[in-house]
Design a protein around this motif. Structure first.
Motif, short mmCIF file in Angstrom:
data_model
loop_
_atom_site.label_atom_id
_atom_site.label_comp_id
_atom_site.label_asym_id
_atom_site.label_seq_id
_atom_site.Cartn_x
_atom_site.Cartn_y
_atom_site.Cartn_z
N GLU A 1 -6.82 5.70 -7.67
CA GLU A 1 -7.39 6.36 -8.84
C GLU A 1 -6.33 6.30 -9.93
O GLU A 1 -5.37 7.07 -9.92
N THR B 1 -3.64 9.70 -4.47
CA THR B 1 -4.32 9.15 -3.31
C THR B 1 -3.82 7.73 -3.03
O THR B 1 -3.07 7.16 -3.83
N GLU B 2 -4.22 7.18 -1.91
CA GLU B 2 -3.74 5.87 -1.49
C GLU B 2 -3.94 4.81 -2.57
O GLU B 2 -5.00 4.70 -3.18
N TYR B 3 -2.88 4.04 -2.81
CA TYR B 3 -2.88 3.00 -3.83
C TYR B 3 -2.50 1.69 -3.19
O TYR B 3 -1.48 1.57 -2.51
N SER B 4 -3.33 0.67 -3.40
CA SER B 4 -3.09 -0.64 -2.78
C SER B 4 -3.33 -1.73 -3.81
O SER B 4 -4.31 -1.69 -4.56
N ARG B 5 -2.44 -2.72 -3.83
CA ARG B 5 -2.58 -3.81 -4.78
C ARG B 5 -1.74 -5.02 -4.39
O ARG B 5 -0.76 -4.92 -3.65
N LYS C 1 -11.90 -1.07 -8.41
CA LYS C 1 -11.65 -1.97 -7.28
C LYS C 1 -11.91 -3.41 -7.70
O LYS C 1 -12.90 -3.71 -8.39
N GLU D 1 -6.72 -3.01 -5.51
CA GLU D 1 -7.62 -2.85 -4.37
C GLU D 1 -8.13 -1.41 -4.21
O GLU D 1 -9.31 -1.19 -3.93
N LYS D 2 -7.22 -0.45 -4.35
CA LYS D 2 -7.61 0.93 -4.04
C LYS D 2 -6.74 1.90 -4.82
O LYS D 2 -5.55 1.67 -5.03
N CYS E 1 0.86 -1.18 0.00
CA CYS E 1 0.00 0.00 0.00
C CYS E 1 0.90 1.24 0.00
O CYS E 1 1.82 1.33 0.81
#
Length: 266
Positions: free
Chosen positions: A42, A76-80, A56, A39-40, A14
């Motif tokens: 833009e 913005t927050e990026y999660s994968r 998502k 996951e999260k 993340c």
């Protein structure tokens, strides 16, 4: 959480502010297959000349030799999740069974595919690398089987970065080992070399020559892994001289071509 061997890499990361990690998101290409489970964030994902808007639970499937990178729309927050693996880890026929156009598909939270990534998170810290390699191979096999029967209505349709660039990339890949100069490409499409360079730099963040040579080097690396000798394959991969091939190989991979031959024979 992350782990890596010669056969695979796995991580679940993340980034709260992606712009603080620019080196992590540079455009690149390699000889591995790669899955990204989004996951999260833009963002768009670009594979060669195709741009995908990520949502998502999107699964991104990147095949060997394909240039790709993520394009953030907001910081913005990026999660994968990310899994890269040598194709030799999986039955090649299974990989080939996935339709070529399937690169991004949405996987609902309750789907088997989404659940597989949660299982990777569970197994990774509980087993050593040797055991996790076997587990990951099994999970990737299960993932690919599920992908082969997935609902195609959930597949994301890409937009082209530009139709002209798509045509140019198709032309280059069809003539990868025979194109000698960038001006051959610009002449074929009746555009100036300056416009061609600008198109590549703005759309896929690389020069035409770098695009061509990196793909040639990856093909060469794959041949070396099959036991071929560097002096026997450089011309097959489009290089005019062994000296030029050797220099570019070292600059790209950080070691001599013979190392990949030696590594494969161990």
């Amino acid at each position: 959480m992350n782990t890596k061997t010669e056969l695979y890499s796995y991580n679940h990361l993340c980034h709260r502010v992606p712009s603080t990690h620019p080196q992590t998101f540079m455009m690149h290409s390699h000889n591995n297959c790669e899955f990204i489970f989004f996951e999260k964030g833009e963002a768009n994902y670009i594979i060669e000349g195709r741009r995908y808007r990520l949502n998502k639970n999107d699964l991104v499937f990147i095949r060997p030799l394909k240039y790709h990178y993520i394009e953030f729309l907001q910081d913005t927050e990026y999660s994968r999740y990310n899994v890269g693996f040598n194709p030799s880890l999986i039955n090649s026929k299974l990989i080939d069974s996935i339709p070529e156009h399937l690169e991004v598909i949405n996987c609902p939270p309750e789907s088997i595919i989404a659940g597989l990534f949660k299982r990777m998170d569970y197994y990774c810290p509980r087993f050593d690398k040797e055991a996790f390699t076997e587990i990951l191979s099994a999970l990737m096999t299960e993932l690919l089987y599920n992908l082969s029967i997935a609902d195609t209505s959930l597949t994301t349709i890409p937009s082209e970065t530009t139709p002209l660039l798509t045509e140019i990339l198709d032309y280059i890949n069809a003539n990868l080992f025979t194109v000698r100069e960038v001006k051959e490409i610009s002449a074929h499409f009746y555009i100036s070399e300056q416009y061609l360079y600008r198109l590549f730099k703005t759309q896929i963040r690389i020069t035409p020559l770098k695009y061509i040579n990196t793909k040639r080097l990856l093909y060469a690396q794959n041949m070396l892994h099959q036991g071929k000798k560097p002096t026997d394959i450089y011309h097959l991969c489009g290089f005019d001289s062994y000296t030029g091939f050797y220099k570019q190989y070292v600059n790209t991979f950080g070691y001599a071509p013979s190392v990949d031959t030696e590594t494969e024979s161990l």
